[in-house]
Design an enzyme around this catalytic site. Structure first.
Site, PDB file in Angstrom:
ATOM      1  N   ARG A  44       0.864  -1.110  -0.015  1.00  0.00           N
ATOM      2  CA  ARG A  44      -0.020  -0.062  -0.082  1.00  0.00           C
ATOM      3  C   ARG A  44       0.866   1.312  -0.135  1.00  0.00           C
ATOM      4  O   ARG A  44       2.152   1.105   0.286  1.00  0.00           O
ATOM      5  CB  ARG A  44      -0.871   0.047   1.163  1.00  0.00           C
ATOM      6  CG  ARG A  44      -1.850  -1.002   1.264  1.00  0.00           C
ATOM      7  CD  ARG A  44      -2.612  -1.078   2.740  1.00  0.00           C
ATOM      8  NE  ARG A  44      -3.302  -2.383   2.573  1.00  0.00           N
ATOM      9  CZ  ARG A  44      -3.444  -3.071   3.851  1.00  0.00           C
ATOM     10  NH1 ARG A  44      -3.057  -2.689   5.087  1.00  0.00           N
ATOM     11  NH2 ARG A  44      -4.391  -4.084   3.733  1.00  0.00           N
ATOM     12  N   ARG A 152     -10.409   3.663   5.590  1.00  0.00           N
ATOM     13  CA  ARG A 152      -8.894   3.315   5.498  1.00  0.00           C
ATOM     14  C   ARG A 152      -8.636   3.479   3.995  1.00  0.00           C
ATOM     15  O   ARG A 152      -7.265   3.842   3.681  1.00  0.00           O
ATOM     16  CB  ARG A 152      -8.280   2.103   5.986  1.00  0.00           C
ATOM     17  CG  ARG A 152      -7.012   1.939   6.141  1.00  0.00           C
ATOM     18  CD  ARG A 152      -6.805   0.754   6.864  1.00  0.00           C
ATOM     19  NE  ARG A 152      -6.895  -0.575   5.881  1.00  0.00           N
ATOM     20  CZ  ARG A 152      -6.571  -1.898   6.415  1.00  0.00           C
ATOM     21  NH1 ARG A 152      -6.086  -1.925   7.623  1.00  0.00           N
ATOM     22  NH2 ARG A 152      -6.926  -2.718   5.754  1.00  0.00           N
ATOM     23  N   ARG A 163     -12.479  -9.623   2.673  1.00  0.00           N
ATOM     24  CA  ARG A 163     -12.065  -9.153   4.176  1.00  0.00           C
ATOM     25  C   ARG A 163     -13.527  -9.266   4.911  1.00  0.00           C
ATOM     26  O   ARG A 163     -13.286  -9.703   6.260  1.00  0.00           O
ATOM     27  CB  ARG A 163     -11.410  -7.877   4.257  1.00  0.00           C
ATOM     28  CG  ARG A 163     -10.107  -7.968   3.470  1.00  0.00           C
ATOM     29  CD  ARG A 163      -9.285  -6.724   3.360  1.00  0.00           C
ATOM     30  NE  ARG A 163      -8.063  -6.932   2.553  1.00  0.00           N
ATOM     31  CZ  ARG A 163      -6.842  -6.826   3.299  1.00  0.00           C
ATOM     32  NH1 ARG A 163      -6.695  -6.699   4.282  1.00  0.00           N
ATOM     33  NH2 ARG A 163      -5.746  -7.213   2.397  1.00  0.00           N
TER      34      ARG A 163
HETATM   35  N1  ATP Z   1     -10.758   2.278  17.977  1.00  0.00           N
HETATM   36  C1  ATP Z   1     -10.652   3.111  16.754  1.00  0.00           C
HETATM   37  N2  ATP Z   1     -11.787   3.776  16.593  1.00  0.00           N
HETATM   38  C2  ATP Z   1     -11.891   4.420  15.334  1.00  0.00           C
HETATM   39  N3  ATP Z   1     -10.939   3.873  14.310  1.00  0.00           N
HETATM   40  C3  ATP Z   1     -10.131   2.964  14.504  1.00  0.00           C
HETATM   41  C4  ATP Z   1      -9.872   2.378  15.757  1.00  0.00           C
HETATM   42  N4  ATP Z   1      -8.978   1.461  15.892  1.00  0.00           N
HETATM   43  C5  ATP Z   1      -8.438   1.590  14.788  1.00  0.00           C
HETATM   44  N5  ATP Z   1      -9.177   2.511  13.791  1.00  0.00           N
HETATM   45  C6  ATP Z   1      -8.764   2.872  12.434  1.00  0.00           C
HETATM   46  O1  ATP Z   1      -9.384   1.663  11.824  1.00  0.00           O
HETATM   47  C7  ATP Z   1      -8.719   1.347  10.676  1.00  0.00           C
HETATM   48  C8  ATP Z   1      -8.209  -0.052  10.743  1.00  0.00           C
HETATM   49  O2  ATP Z   1      -7.262  -0.156  11.539  1.00  0.00           O
HETATM   50  P1  ATP Z   1      -5.788  -1.118  11.378  1.00  0.00           P
HETATM   51  O3  ATP Z   1      -5.145  -0.506  10.149  1.00  0.00           O
HETATM   52  O4  ATP Z   1      -5.083  -0.736  12.702  1.00  0.00           O
HETATM   53  O5  ATP Z   1      -6.595  -2.442  11.407  1.00  0.00           O
HETATM   54  P2  ATP Z   1      -5.735  -3.792  11.118  1.00  0.00           P
HETATM   55  O6  ATP Z   1      -6.523  -4.964  12.262  1.00  0.00           O
HETATM   56  O7  ATP Z   1      -4.269  -3.937  11.449  1.00  0.00           O
HETATM   57  O8  ATP Z   1      -6.139  -4.411   9.642  1.00  0.00           O
HETATM   58  P3  ATP Z   1      -5.220  -5.179   9.027  1.00  0.00           P
HETATM   59  O9  ATP Z   1      -5.410  -6.633   9.395  1.00  0.00           O
HETATM   60  O10 ATP Z   1      -6.150  -5.295   7.384  1.00  0.00           O
HETATM   61  O11 ATP Z   1      -3.860  -4.887   8.581  1.00  0.00           O
HETATM   62  C9  ATP Z   1      -7.496   2.420  10.534  1.00  0.00           C
HETATM   63  O12 ATP Z   1      -7.814   3.342   9.659  1.00  0.00           O
HETATM   64  C10 ATP Z   1      -7.459   3.005  11.990  1.00  0.00           C
HETATM   65  O13 ATP Z   1      -7.058   4.210  12.069  1.00  0.00           O
HETATM   66  N1  LIG Z   2      -1.501 -16.266   8.828  1.00  0.00           N
HETATM   67  C1  LIG Z   2      -1.012 -15.104   8.698  1.00  0.00           C
HETATM   68  N2  LIG Z   2      -1.738 -13.944   8.440  1.00  0.00           N
HETATM   69  C2  LIG Z   2      -1.184 -12.739   8.372  1.00  0.00           C
HETATM   70  C3  LIG Z   2       0.310 -12.585   8.233  1.00  0.00           C
HETATM   71  N3  LIG Z   2       0.543 -11.394   8.217  1.00  0.00           N
HETATM   72  C4  LIG Z   2      -0.619 -10.802   8.128  1.00  0.00           C
HETATM   73  N4  LIG Z   2      -1.587 -11.545   8.367  1.00  0.00           N
HETATM   74  C5  LIG Z   2      -3.158 -11.263   8.370  1.00  0.00           C
HETATM   75  O1  LIG Z   2      -3.460 -10.950   7.136  1.00  0.00           O
HETATM   76  C6  LIG Z   2      -4.639 -10.116   7.229  1.00  0.00           C
HETATM   77  C7  LIG Z   2      -4.586  -9.091   6.137  1.00  0.00           C
HETATM   78  O2  LIG Z   2      -3.470  -8.270   6.236  1.00  0.00           O
HETATM   79  P1  LIG Z   2      -3.241  -6.874   5.389  1.00  0.00           P
HETATM   80  O3  LIG Z   2      -2.148  -6.423   5.898  1.00  0.00           O
HETATM   81  O4  LIG Z   2      -3.216  -7.373   3.854  1.00  0.00           O
HETATM   82  O5  LIG Z   2      -4.576  -6.287   5.724  1.00  0.00           O
HETATM   83  C8  LIG Z   2      -4.694  -9.609   8.475  1.00  0.00           C
HETATM   84  O6  LIG Z   2      -5.797 -10.365   9.224  1.00  0.00           O
HETATM   85  C9  LIG Z   2      -3.564 -10.184   9.181  1.00  0.00           C
HETATM   86  O7  LIG Z   2      -3.421 -10.338  10.388  1.00  0.00           O
HETATM   87  C10 LIG Z   2       1.260 -13.827   8.379  1.00  0.00           C
HETATM   88  O8  LIG Z   2       2.397 -13.794   8.326  1.00  0.00           O
HETATM   89  N5  LIG Z   2       0.348 -15.095   8.560  1.00  0.00           N
END
Ligand code: ATP
Ligand SMILES: Nc1nc2c(ncn2[C@@H]2O[C@H](COP(=O)(O)O)[C@@H](O)[C@H]2O)c(=O)[nH]1
Length: 217
Positions: A44, A152, A163
């Site tokens: 991204r 996002r 997703r």
């Molecule tokens: N408590 C909250 N309230 C509002 N917005 C939130 C909160 N927590 C996270 N966000 C927002 O929600 C979006 C998704 O959060 P984040 O990218 O951390 O999710 P993630 O679980 O890591 O997703 P992925 O598994 O796709 O990487 C982001 O834009 C983040 O800023």
């Molecule tokens: N099993 C695994 N899941 C993983 C790993 N690294 C990330 N993730 C999960 O993939 C989705 C999507 O991630 P994104 O960065 O494309 O938004 C998210 O649920 C991550 O937790 C891995 O090494 N193994």
């Protein structure tokens, strides 16, 4: 391997795992290290490729700056067949995997290794001897999850729908007893962060005490 227990952060895409993890890395300097996964998905805007950080002399920074090792399906499949990964999964049309070396490098530095994996990864890690603390980050509702993912602005409509479908499965499986040590509903971010710190405080204290002892000797 001795040292603090790793932590597995799981939960639906968009629930807030990366947001909470970045808060830990910001607030606890030299305590946590992120296990940089491999993936076949495209970077991204703004995401850092782990390969580009390998020559950073401060390895601590390298762990915590890279988002992924971006790879392709052929190379990743070859590594999967060679047993390079602790666990790997297909998620939303892409491969993801945790390499043994990503985890070992963090742990060898005495840090709490954070693994961000989906629910398939959780199941696979449970078959290993890693013995992490399992934390699931859950959204308050599907509607709020969809809004966060849309806001996002990282997904195509197709990827977003995949997703959300995966999120339904995740939310069902994660609520089964015994899968996670703690389930955190990430509604208010600060409250969710406090809960995350509370489940990790024992390991955090261990690392901080070891660092202090080293400084004093
Ligand atoms: N408590 C909250 N309230 C509002 N917005 C939130 C909160 N927590 C996270 N966000 C927002 O929600 C979006 C998704 O959060 P984040 O990218 O951390 O999710 P993630 O679980 O890591 O997703 P992925 O598994 O796709 O990487 C982001 O834009 C983040 O800023
Ligand atoms: N099993 C695994 N899941 C993983 C790993 N690294 C990330 N993730 C999960 O993939 C989705 C999507 O991630 P994104 O960065 O494309 O938004 C998210 O649920 C991550 O937790 C891995 O090494 N193994």
């Amino acid at each position: 391997m001795e040292g603090p227990r790793p932590v597995v952060l799981s939960g639906p895409s968009g629930a807030g795992k990366s947001t909470l993890m970045k808060m830990l890395l910001r607030d606890y300097d030299g305590v946590f290290g992120f296990s940089v996964s491999h993936t076949t998905r495209s970077p991204r805007p703004g995401e850092v490729d782990g390969k580009g950080t390998m020559d950073i002399s401060d390895t601590l920074q390298a762990f915590n700056q890279a988002d992924y090792h971006f790879s392709n399906r052929e190379a990743m499949q070859e590594d999967i067949d060679d047993g390079t990964y602790i666990e790997n999964a297909e998620f939303s049309g892409n491969l993801y995997g945790t390499s043994k070396s990503s985890v070992d490098e963090v742990r060898a530095n005495g840090l709490i290794c954070i693994l961000d994996v989906d629910i398939q990864g959780v199941r696979n890690i449970k078959q290993t001897d890693l013995d992490p603390i399992y934390v699931s980050i859950q959204p308050p509702s599907m509607e709020i999850l969809e809004k966060r993912l849309r806001d996002r602005n990282t997904e195509t409509e197709e990827s977003l729908l995949k997703r959300l479908e995966a999120a339904r499965v995740d939310m069902e499986l994660s609520n089964e007893p015994g899968v996670f040590d703690m389930l955190i509903v990430n509604d208010d971010l600060e409250e969710a962060y406090e809960k995350l710190q509370s489940v990790l405080i024992e390991e955090i204290t261990k690392v901080q005490s070891t660092k202090k002892e080293r400084c004093n000797s």
